[in-house]
Write a protein that holds these residues in place. Structure first.
Motif, PDB file in Angstrom:
ATOM      1  N   ARG A 629      -2.271   2.730  98.374  1.00  0.00           N
ATOM      2  CA  ARG A 629      -2.799   4.083  98.219  1.00  0.00           C
ATOM      3  C   ARG A 629      -2.398   4.984  99.379  1.00  0.00           C
ATOM      4  O   ARG A 629      -2.149   6.167  99.191  1.00  0.00           O
ATOM      5  N   GLU A 653      -1.407   7.640  97.033  1.00  0.00           N
ATOM      6  CA  GLU A 653      -2.182   8.877  97.156  1.00  0.00           C
ATOM      7  C   GLU A 653      -1.815   9.679  98.403  1.00  0.00           C
ATOM      8  O   GLU A 653      -1.917  10.898  98.383  1.00  0.00           O
ATOM      9  N   LYS A 673       1.870   9.960  90.331  1.00  0.00           N
ATOM     10  CA  LYS A 673       0.988  10.958  89.721  1.00  0.00           C
ATOM     11  C   LYS A 673      -0.314  11.161  90.488  1.00  0.00           C
ATOM     12  O   LYS A 673      -0.958  12.200  90.348  1.00  0.00           O
ATOM     13  N   LEU A 674      -0.723  10.184  91.312  1.00  0.00           N
ATOM     14  CA  LEU A 674      -1.981  10.282  92.041  1.00  0.00           C
ATOM     15  C   LEU A 674      -1.798  10.837  93.449  1.00  0.00           C
ATOM     16  O   LEU A 674      -2.785  10.969  94.181  1.00  0.00           O
ATOM     17  N   HIS A 676      -1.778  13.045  96.523  1.00  0.00           N
ATOM     18  CA  HIS A 676      -2.450  14.294  96.884  1.00  0.00           C
ATOM     19  C   HIS A 676      -2.035  14.788  98.275  1.00  0.00           C
ATOM     20  O   HIS A 676      -2.309  15.937  98.619  1.00  0.00           O
ATOM     21  N   THR A 677      -1.386  13.954  99.081  1.00  0.00           N
ATOM     22  CA  THR A 677      -0.975  14.372 100.424  1.00  0.00           C
ATOM     23  C   THR A 677       0.431  13.876 100.711  1.00  0.00           C
ATOM     24  O   THR A 677       0.701  12.674 100.575  1.00  0.00           O
ATOM     25  N   PRO A 695       0.097  16.660  89.492  1.00  0.00           N
ATOM     26  CA  PRO A 695      -1.162  17.338  89.108  1.00  0.00           C
ATOM     27  C   PRO A 695      -2.221  17.320  90.204  1.00  0.00           C
ATOM     28  O   PRO A 695      -3.077  18.200  90.243  1.00  0.00           O
ATOM     29  N   HIS A 696      -2.202  16.313  91.119  1.00  0.00           N
ATOM     30  CA  HIS A 696      -3.266  16.170  92.101  1.00  0.00           C
ATOM     31  C   HIS A 696      -2.825  16.544  93.509  1.00  0.00           C
ATOM     32  O   HIS A 696      -3.601  16.327  94.459  1.00  0.00           O
ATOM     33  N   GLN A 698      -2.466  18.211  96.908  1.00  0.00           N
ATOM     34  CA  GLN A 698      -3.349  19.145  97.610  1.00  0.00           C
ATOM     35  C   GLN A 698      -2.753  19.638  98.923  1.00  0.00           C
ATOM     36  O   GLN A 698      -2.904  20.800  99.259  1.00  0.00           O
ATOM     37  N   PRO A 717       0.436  23.631  90.723  1.00  0.00           N
ATOM     38  CA  PRO A 717      -0.757  22.825  90.408  1.00  0.00           C
ATOM     39  C   PRO A 717      -2.013  23.469  90.984  1.00  0.00           C
ATOM     40  O   PRO A 717      -2.011  23.983  92.117  1.00  0.00           O
ATOM     41  N   ALA A 719      -4.626  22.192  92.138  1.00  0.00           N
ATOM     42  CA  ALA A 719      -5.265  21.501  93.260  1.00  0.00           C
ATOM     43  C   ALA A 719      -4.610  21.815  94.592  1.00  0.00           C
ATOM     44  O   ALA A 719      -5.176  21.496  95.640  1.00  0.00           O
ATOM     45  N   ASN A 778     -13.153  17.439 103.767  1.00  0.00           N
ATOM     46  CA  ASN A 778     -12.771  18.492 102.829  1.00  0.00           C
ATOM     47  C   ASN A 778     -12.746  19.875 103.469  1.00  0.00           C
ATOM     48  O   ASN A 778     -12.482  20.860 102.786  1.00  0.00           O
TER      49      ASN A 778
END
Length: 1298
Positions: A629, A653, A673-674, A676-677, A695-696, A698, A717, A719, A778
């Motif tokens: 991950r 991820e 696909k997962l 985010h960074t 899609p995810h 960020q 995207p 996000a 966050n």
């Protein structure tokens, strides 16, 4: 009978102005009049306020009042507020001029009030005694904050902003918390008492919390209130009067109030609500922080209380009252009450099981505890015990848990060898013990002894389950017998050279932490343990690990900061349960293979391999971990990442590939696909990766690369929150691209270079880069301040602010602290930095009452008064933000960490002031810091006074590093300096520091700032005597790759989603566009007073003076928002419409007997000029959005410079315009100039990098115009000098300007 008292009286009065004789009151009486008012002068300022409780923004002291105040430092003013309630009408503000000897009773007499109330930090309110002195209270408070100048304290006391910290009221304010507890309220007819002796009267009735409050209708919140506690009482209907209820309190002296309602529905609603209250039976009572001196009497009538909290009061042993009536009490907290003994009545509490006596003044274990046979938990943290008497503990055979943290324990004492079979938990953290032998505690299950000075530890292993002995000096830990029940062993930050043998035999050991020790090897039995699940051995000297022969249940393995060159070959085969592996900061060149076969059994999810020597050959091994991950491969030797391998990491991820040599990121990243960074800064990436389809996604960081364009989809995207593209000097963003990016929360790109003179002058001395990363949180609670041009221009301010869990205060400090510093520098030369922090603390207002922030501020000052030191660096900090200076390659800490764990002096101060320090080492459970900006409600435990350090800067100073707590927790000072010392781009350096911290285990907000210092003779910024070049674009700097700081510096831009595309494009759409028109040469020549740089503050007449200057010619005169390609080129200049800059270094010298000769004919051409005594080198720099910093020369010089041995010492250094001089054309201009012939001469030189394929030619007509203007100015200057008296004593000069 419920009516308001006299204090609720008069309404608004007319403003009263002071009499004339009062303004000039004689100093002998300190301004006091002979009358009853004792020198009180009341100025009713009629300060209308809204319903909010916001602070007054400006002082209301007029000129007449200031004149009176100047007469004596003992004079001052006090702001007295009326009632402060959200429901109250706007009230008047009274300004009372008084002295430090004025008592509260005198102010009350002058105000026509009965009492004066004091409120600290918008919290609790107390009534002042008549003899207390309000102004002296204010001065004492300011002195406690850190002010020490009486005049400054007088000025601060006159500032109305201080009311957010300390405020006086003429009427008791209504607390907001009380308003939130109001259940029912109204105006009804009320009669007091059971008999009919009292008459009915209209009163305001409120059912608030568990009480009935009856007060006057006119002054319901400020007048006299009758409070009737209803718990245990009764409420019943009256039969003789319709719709009437009788409210009766409990106790022997019960009171009754009859309330008559108008309707049946209203009566039933009050009856129903009150019946619920009277039927309550509270078992828990919290009366902490109520300034109580004895136990409230009404508690003695309750038989149901099992929990009583009286923390932070002023309890007295003699005022305990009938404690024997609280026979059902099971938990009793008396922390922070300055107790030295306990009353004998407490011996009757036979059900008491938990007694808290922390932060009092006990010197020994209270003897009363022997009588409390049911007591099993005793808390005595923060007292004055010096000896741990085990004999007394043996007599208290019922106590199982003992908390002795934060005492002065130095030794243990035992009269007998009798074992103690009751104590199972003991906490001895933060004491002064050097040796500890608790082998007599045979039932001990858990021991905390962190942060002592232990060298040796001896325990009994019969019942031991957990041992925490971090941060000591342990060289040996002896436990006998082998602890068969031990599950957790933490021995980090000690001096162990080997793992104890008994630890290898502990059959149930699950967690072993021996990081930060001196281990040279790891016993094979440790890795073969069938129970060990977490092994932390980072920060040791391990060179290898024993082989794995059997399957082990290990889940977490931390090996960072060792000397490992490889991992065990069977690591991923035998440790199938491994989920977390951190092997960063080693010397790994390869990775072990995974299980053979088509389907891997690896459970690895988090893999950190940053700062190793890994190459592309390790990438195929990663495919064997399909569950990855988080993958960190930063700062290795990766050149490619095979596309086929990346496509198989479908569960990825977070991916960090920064600090490598990657040129592209495979397109197969779209299969993740997962993800985010993505962090890939400081590479050589020229093609934007296809990540905007994920899609995810960020967070994307592609800064400090070689991107030129971005291909993006029509829709981004949803996000995506942050995109960092700063440091890509060749990147072009079209208007359409910026329009698409407009909805991103944070967009970081390079801003248009500043065209001001001061920024160009200071850019040669320092440049900076900032990196801020949110980590696993966050929101980002770290802010930075970076002003490379401050005050007079050749100064700078850098700061960092960490709000821990709040983002409001760091942003407030970022916006205001530089302005406060500028004001304080103008007022004081000695205390300006300390006062900056104290004033910023005050300016936080109500936001600073409950929130706090750590801060570090660095001010580089131009020391004109001290020729020996050109620049000085003043650093101030509170909290955990720190600054480190790199001097001669070594780290020099400039800050002090104000935390309970790292500063024993501060911990001692906080403990002496009886603050409650919780078990996680936080003041009142809020923060570990002892000095912060804000958190005023924790005064005096938390103070804003900073640690200030000032040192002169030297040529050996290379870097200045700033960071928050998270950065310095994971990086040592030496490691941080060595990691970025070789980097020339400060932005890339700051990014690297944050990346290292995250790879070393940081999951919190992390911020880093790197300031590159270049304090040397090459950076002289002197101007010619009486001549300067001003106006837009008068100075410019040329660098090979400009460093781009982060958003908060003001040089890099962060675009909010609220900005439109047109606003964004106007700033960064084209680097060629210029908001200023071109300035002619004649308009740029403005005579003014000579300005010398800090390197040459007062140059003697016979010393060489170096005076660089520059002028900018722009072919871009557009103001219509178009790119420079749409403009017409300047006639005679070969250009594509980009900006053309001419940079000039002007040198005036007086020497003897040497001829000048130009060093490199291949870079310049010698042609005769119209003037015999002057030489001219014109350097023209073309700057566009794609290829900046391309340079061409046109040369016109009559005499040539002579090459000598002295010209080689400055080869390859950065000069004042920021450019790097090639070796073959470098000159020591200072030494050559001092050896120049004694005649009027001058030359221009601005060395920078060349682009042979992009030549520029200066038209001859433009060159003649320049020379004419120079000649004209020289003639004007010569006429002026003839009129001066000291013209004969001045050295021969030849001033040249462009």
């Amino acid at each position: 009978m419920g009516e308001a008292g006299p204090g609720a009286g008069p309404g608004p009065r007319e403003p009263q102005e002071p009499e004339e004789d009062e303004a000039a009151a004689p100093g002998g009486t300190r301004g006091c009049r002979a009358g009853s008012r004792g020198g009180i002068r009341v100025l009713k300022r009629n300060a209308k306020r809204t319903g909010s409780r916001s602070c007054q923004s400006s002082s209301r002291v007029g000129s007449r009042e200031r004149t009176w105040l100047k007469g004596d430092v003992g004079r001052g003013c006090v702001y007295v507020y009326g009632r402060d309630s959200a429901a109250a009408a706007p009230s008047d503000l009274h300004l009372v001029l008084c002295t430090v000897d004025t008592q509260a009773s005198e102010i009350c007499d002058g105000e026509g009030r009965k009492n004066l109330f004091l409120q600290l930090h918008g919290d609790l309110v107390r009534r002042l005694e008549p003899t207390e002195k309000p102004l002296q209270i204010v001065y004492d408070y300011l002195a406690g904050l850190g002010f020490d100048d009486p005049l400054r304290m007088q000025e601060e006391a006159a500032n109305s902003d201080l009311s957010c910290m300390i405020r006086f009221y003429s009427e008791k304010p209504c607390q907001v918390e009380q308003l939130d507890r109001i259940l029912l309220s109204g105006v009804y007819n009320v009669r007091k008492g059971k008999t009919q002796l009292h008459k009915w009267a209209e009163r305001s009735v409120t059912l608030c919390g568990t009480c009935l409050i009856v007060s006057s209708v006119k002054d319901s919140h400020a007048g006299k209130m009758h409070i009737l506690p209803l718990i245990g009482g009764k409420v019943e209907e009256m039969k003789r009067r319709q719709y009437t209820l009788a409210f009766t309190s409990a106790g022997a002296q019960a009171q009754t109030y009859h309330v008559s309602f108008e309707t049946l529905a209203e009566c039933q609603r009050w009856h129903r609500q009150a019946s619920t209250i009277v039927s309550m039976r509270f078992s828990m009572v919290d009366l902490s922080c109520y300034s109580l001196e004895e136990v409230p009497e009404h508690l003695f009538y309750s038989q149901d209380i099992t929990y009583l909290n009286l923390r932070h009061n002023f309890m007295r042993t003699s005022g305990a009252g009938s404690l024997d009536s609280l026979c059902s009490l099971q938990t009793f907290w008396l922390d922070g009450n300055f107790l030295t003994s306990l009353p004998e009545e407490m011996g009757n509490m036979q059900q008491l099981s938990c007694l808290g006596l922390s932060f009092n003044n006990f010197y020994e274990l209270p003897a009363i505890c022997e009588k409390l046979v049911t007591l099993d938990k005793l808390a005595l943290a923060g007292n004055l015990l010096e000896t741990l008497d085990l004999t007394v503990l043996n007599r208290m055979g019922h106590i199982k848990s003992v908390d002795l943290r934060l005492n002065n324990l130095k030794r243990t004492a035992a009269d007998t060898l009798e074992g103690n079979k009751s104590v199972a938990y003991m906490d001895l953290r933060d004491n002064q013990m050097t040796d500890l032998d608790l082998s007599s505690l045979v039932s001990l299950e858990q021991l905390h002894c962190e942060r002592n000075q232990l060298r040796e530890l001896t325990l009994s292993g019969f019942s031991l389950r957990a041992l925490y002995a971090n941060s000591n000096c342990l060289t040996a830990v002896n436990i006998y017998p082998v602890p068969g029940l031990l599950t957790c062993l933490e021995l980090s930050h000690n001096q162990l050279q080997c793992v104890p043998d008994w630890a290898c035999e502990a059959k149930k050991l699950e967690v072993l932490d021996v990081s930060y020790n001196l281990l040279l090897e790891l016993p094979p039995r440790i890795l073969r343990s069938l129970s060990l699940r977490k092994l932390m051995v980072g920060h040791n000297h391990l060179q290898s690990l024993p082989p794995l022969l059997e399957h082990i249940p290990l889940e977490v393995l931390d090996l960072q900061h060792n000397l490992l060159t490889k991992l065990p070959e069977t690591l991923f085969v035998k440790a199938l349960n491994l989920r977390y592996l951190n092997a960063s900061a080693n010397s790994l060149e390869s990775l072990p293979s995974t299980c053979p076969g088509e389907e891997s059994l690896s459970m690895l999810q988090l893999l950190y391999l940053t700062n190793n020597n890994l190459t592309d050959q390790c990438i195929p091994v990663l495919v064997g971990h399909p569950n990855l991950r988080i993958l960190h491969l930063a700062n290795n030797n990766l050149q490619t990442f095979p596309a086929s391998k990346l496509s198989k990491l479908e569960h990825l991820e977070e991916l960090n590939l920064s600090g490598n040599k990657l040129k592209t990121i495979p397109t197969t990243i779209a299969n993740c696909k997962l993800l985010h960074t993505l962090i890939a800064h400081s590479n050589e990436i020229s093609i934007f990766p296809e990540i905007l389809h994920l899609p995810h996604i960020q967070f994307v960081d592609l800064s400090c690369n070689e991107l030129t364009e971005i291909l993006i989809p029509e829709a981004l995207p949803g996000a995506l929150q942050e995109l960092d593209l700063s440091g890509n000097t060749n990147l072009v963003l079209e208007h359409k691209t910026l329009d698409i990016f407009s909805h991103i929360t944070t967009l970081k790109i390079d801003a248009k270079p500043s065209l001001t003179a001061d920024s160009a002058l200071t850019s040669a001395f320092w440049s900076h880069g900032v990196a801020e990363m949110a980590g696993q949180r966050n929101k980002l609670c770290v802010s930075s301040l970076a002003l490379g041009s401050f005050a007079e221009g050749v100064e700078a301010v850098y700061g960092m602010f960490d709000g821990d869990k709040n983002e409001e205060l760091p942003r407030l400090l970022q916006c205001t602290m530089a302005d406060v510093l500028l004001e304080e520098v103008q007022q004081s030369d000695t205390m300006f930095m300390s006062n900056t922090f104290l004033v910023s603390h005050r300016k936080l207002g109500m936001a600073g009452q409950k929130l706090g922030s750590s801060a570090v501020l660095c001010y580089i000052r131009n020391e004109v008064a001290d020729p020996a030191s050109n620049f000085s660096l003043t650093v101030a900090n509170v909290g955990t933000c720190q600054a480190v200076l790199c001097r001669s390659g070594k780290a020099l800490p400039l800050s002090k960490v104000f935390s309970l764990e790292q500063c024993s002096e501060e911990a001692r101060r906080v403990k002496e002031q009886k603050a409650i320090i919780t078990e996680d080492n936080k003041v009142n459970g809020v923060t570990c810091c002892t000095r912060m900006l804000g958190c005023t409600y924790l005064h005096p435990w938390i103070l804003p006074k900073p640690h200030v350090n000032s040192i002169p800067l030297t040529v050996q100073d290379e870097l200045l590093l700033l960071g928050n707590k998270a950065l310095w927790e994971h990086l040592s000072y030496a490691e941080a300096v060595s990691a970025v010392q070789h980097l020339h781009d400060p932005l890339a350096a700051a990014k690297k520091l944050c990346t290292l911290a995250q790879s070393y285990g940081c999951q919190d907000n992390v911020g880093a700032m790197v300031v590159c210092l270049n304090i040397s003779e090459d950076n002289c910024t002197c101007e010619m005597h009486g001549l300067t070049l001003t106006g837009p674009g008068a100075f410019s700097s040329t660098t090979t790759k400009p460093a781009t700081p982060s958003c908060s510096s003001g040089i890099a831009s962060e675009f909010s989603s609220e900005l439109s595309a047109s606003e964004v494009s106007s700033e960064v759409g084209s680097t060629a566009s210029d908001e200023h028109g071109a300035v002619g040469l004649d308009g740029s020549l403005l005579p003014r007073q000579e300005r010398r740089c800090s390197l040459h503050p007062v140059p003697p007449s016979s010393i060489f003076q170096r005076q660089p200057s520059s002028a900018t010619f722009s072919s871009n005169q557009s103001d219509n928002g178009l790119d420079s390609d749409d403009e017409q080129p300047v006639e005679g200049v070969m250009t594509n419409g980009s900006k053309v800059e001419v940079e000039v270094d002007i040198h005036c010298c007086k020497g003897k007997g040497l001829e000048l000769e130009h060093p490199a004919a291949e870079y310049s051409s010698s042609t005769p000029g119209p003037e015999d005594d002057s030489g001219l080198v014109l350097i023209i720099r073309r700057q566009n959005s794609v290829n900046s910093n391309t340079v061409q020369r046109g040369v016109k010089e009559k005499c040539e410079l002579q090459k000598s041995l002295s010209t080689c010492c400055l080869y390859g250094k950065k000069l004042s315009n920021g450019s790097i001089v090639p070796l073959e054309e470098s000159l020591n201009l200072i030494e050559v100039a001092t050896e120049a012939p004694k005649k009027k001469t001058g030359y221009f030189a601005a060395p920078s990098q060349m682009e042979p394929e992009d030549q520029f030619v200066v038209p001859p007509d433009l060159e003649e115009e320049v020379k004419e203007q120079m000649k004209q100015h020289q003639e004007d200057r010569a006429d002026q000098e003839l009129k001066e008296e000291h013209a004969a004593s001045l050295p021969d000069e030849f001033d040249t300007a462009l």
